[in-house]
Design an enzyme around this catalytic site. Structure first.
Site, PDB file in Angstrom:
ATOM      1  N   GLU A 156       6.347  -3.473  11.971  1.00 35.42           N
ATOM      2  CA  GLU A 156       6.537  -4.397  13.097  1.00 35.42           C
ATOM      3  C   GLU A 156       5.287  -4.417  13.984  1.00 35.42           C
ATOM      4  O   GLU A 156       4.831  -5.475  14.420  1.00 35.42           O
ATOM      5  CB  GLU A 156       7.779  -4.014  13.908  1.00 35.42           C
ATOM      6  CG  GLU A 156       9.064  -4.252  13.131  1.00 35.42           C
ATOM      7  CD  GLU A 156      10.319  -4.087  13.990  1.00 35.42           C
ATOM      8  OE1 GLU A 156      10.251  -3.405  15.026  1.00 35.42           O
ATOM      9  OE2 GLU A 156      11.356  -4.660  13.598  1.00 35.42           O
ATOM     10  N   ASP A 176       9.038   0.414  12.079  1.00 34.95           N
ATOM     11  CA  ASP A 176       8.307   0.281  13.344  1.00 34.95           C
ATOM     12  C   ASP A 176       6.822   0.019  13.115  1.00 34.95           C
ATOM     13  O   ASP A 176       6.223  -0.840  13.763  1.00 34.95           O
ATOM     14  CB  ASP A 176       8.432   1.575  14.176  1.00 34.95           C
ATOM     15  CG  ASP A 176       9.743   1.614  14.959  1.00 34.95           C
ATOM     16  OD1 ASP A 176      10.362   0.545  15.135  1.00 34.95           O
ATOM     17  OD2 ASP A 176      10.130   2.713  15.385  1.00 34.95           O
ATOM     18  N   HIS A 181       3.627 -11.988  -6.895  1.00 36.30           N
ATOM     19  CA  HIS A 181       4.959 -12.411  -6.464  1.00 36.30           C
ATOM     20  C   HIS A 181       5.487 -11.502  -5.346  1.00 36.30           C
ATOM     21  O   HIS A 181       5.303 -10.293  -5.411  1.00 36.30           O
ATOM     22  CB  HIS A 181       5.964 -12.246  -7.618  1.00 36.30           C
ATOM     23  CG  HIS A 181       5.953 -13.327  -8.638  1.00 36.30           C
ATOM     24  ND1 HIS A 181       5.185 -13.279  -9.775  1.00 36.30           N
ATOM     25  CD2 HIS A 181       6.664 -14.482  -8.720  1.00 36.30           C
ATOM     26  CE1 HIS A 181       5.424 -14.351 -10.521  1.00 36.30           C
ATOM     27  NE2 HIS A 181       6.316 -15.103  -9.901  1.00 36.30           N
ATOM     28  N   ASN A 223      -0.741  -4.861  -7.865  1.00 35.99           N
ATOM     29  CA  ASN A 223       0.341  -5.684  -8.394  1.00 35.99           C
ATOM     30  C   ASN A 223       0.955  -5.100  -9.655  1.00 35.99           C
ATOM     31  O   ASN A 223       2.162  -5.155  -9.852  1.00 35.99           O
ATOM     32  CB  ASN A 223      -0.206  -7.093  -8.670  1.00 35.99           C
ATOM     33  CG  ASN A 223       0.854  -8.048  -9.164  1.00 35.99           C
ATOM     34  OD1 ASN A 223       1.998  -7.981  -8.738  1.00 35.99           O
ATOM     35  ND2 ASN A 223       0.464  -8.944 -10.067  1.00 35.99           N
TER      36      ASN A 223
END
Ligand code: MN
Ligand code: MN
Length: 273
Positions: free
Chosen positions: A240, A237, A114, A145
């Site tokens: 990204e 950053d 999830h 997980n």
């Protein structure tokens, strides 16, 4: 032609002023995307799915979400039991795009991990069921997980309930290794989570240069069940750069530069049970 150049210059001028680009209609008054939808340079593999419980971008090529964005505060937690049926294919995927089913993960060795955790939507049965759409999961090793990823989820729950925090969370996978389940579902080699930590009822208007933003990139591998998630703290950053997405785009460029480049030294009490 002249008009085009003029408007391009105007656009450049406006963007260089650090003002964020305009929100999409779905982003207005939607606390799940308080900081607007992350976008990358290729919009052709972003199927945006907006629900009351979260907003996500689905990649039909990978069969997984590019990102899921959601709000978290104590009122999302309640007493609804965890939905017990199979995960469901997402009826909001438009015709002609890849649909991933519960059984696509069966016997793969990966958990249906999830992104919005089941427990984080337990204030109504319908909210909990919505976390079980296959568009809200990515293949995660059981060790990730049920180990450090879960520990970070426990931490989020703890500060929502104990410190009355309101969180804005964006999570997804980073895919560099070209690993697939049956040539259908891409397996991320690491999983990221960005968490903006604010006080309850605070949002975009309350962002300052010192707003707390924490980010993690955890390896999607086995053998890390008992590892401490704090070792994988990183910057927005870096996420990204790895994903190609611009996160927190509702925040002015100047503030993004400050908030996204820092690793916040926050005290985290390990909350493993
Ligand atoms: Mn999980
Ligand atoms: Mn950004």
């Amino acid at each position: 032609m002249k008009k085009t150049i003029l408007s391009l210059m105007l656009f450049a001028l406006l963007t260089s002023c650090g003002e964020p680009t305009k929100p999409y209609p779905d982003e207005i008054d939607n606390s799940n995307i308080e900081f607007w939808m992350p976008i990358d340079s290729n919009l052709t593999d972003d199927i945006q799915i907006v629900r009351h419980q979260y907003t996500l971008s689905y990649s039909s090529e990978r069969g997984t979400p590019n990102w899921v964005s959601y709000n978290l505060e104590e009122n999302w937690f309640g007493s609804s039991p965890r939905y017990e049926g199979n995960f469901k294919s997402d009826p909001m995927i438009p015709t002609g795009f890849k649909i991933v089913y519960h059984d696509d993960y069966t016997n793969s060795g990966y958990d249906r991990g999830h992104l919005v955790r089941s427990e984080e939507r337990t204030n109504a049965d319908s909210n909990n069921i919505a976390t079980f759409y296959m568009t809200n999961v990515i293949p995660m090793t059981p060790d990730l997980n049920r180990g450090p990823w879960l520990d970070l989820e426990y931490y989020c729950e703890a500060i929502c309930k104990g410190e009355k925090k309101e969180l804005y969370i964006m999570a997804g996978g980073i895919y560099h290794s070209n690993t697939w389940i049956n040539d259908k579902v891409a397996v991320p080699d690491s999983c990221f989570k960005i968490i903006v930590i604010m006080n309850k009822d605070e949002g975009i208007r309350d962002v300052t240069d010192s707003t707390i933003v924490i980010a993690y990139v955890m390896p999607n591998i086995s053998g890390i069940r008992n590892e401490d998630f704090r070792q994988w703290q990183t910057t927005v950053d870096r996420i990204e750069n790895s994903t190609g997405y611009d996160f927190l785009r509702a925040i002015s460029t100047e503030k993004q530069e400050k908030l996204e480049s820092k690793i916040y030294p926050i005290k985290i009490v390990k909350t493993t049970d």
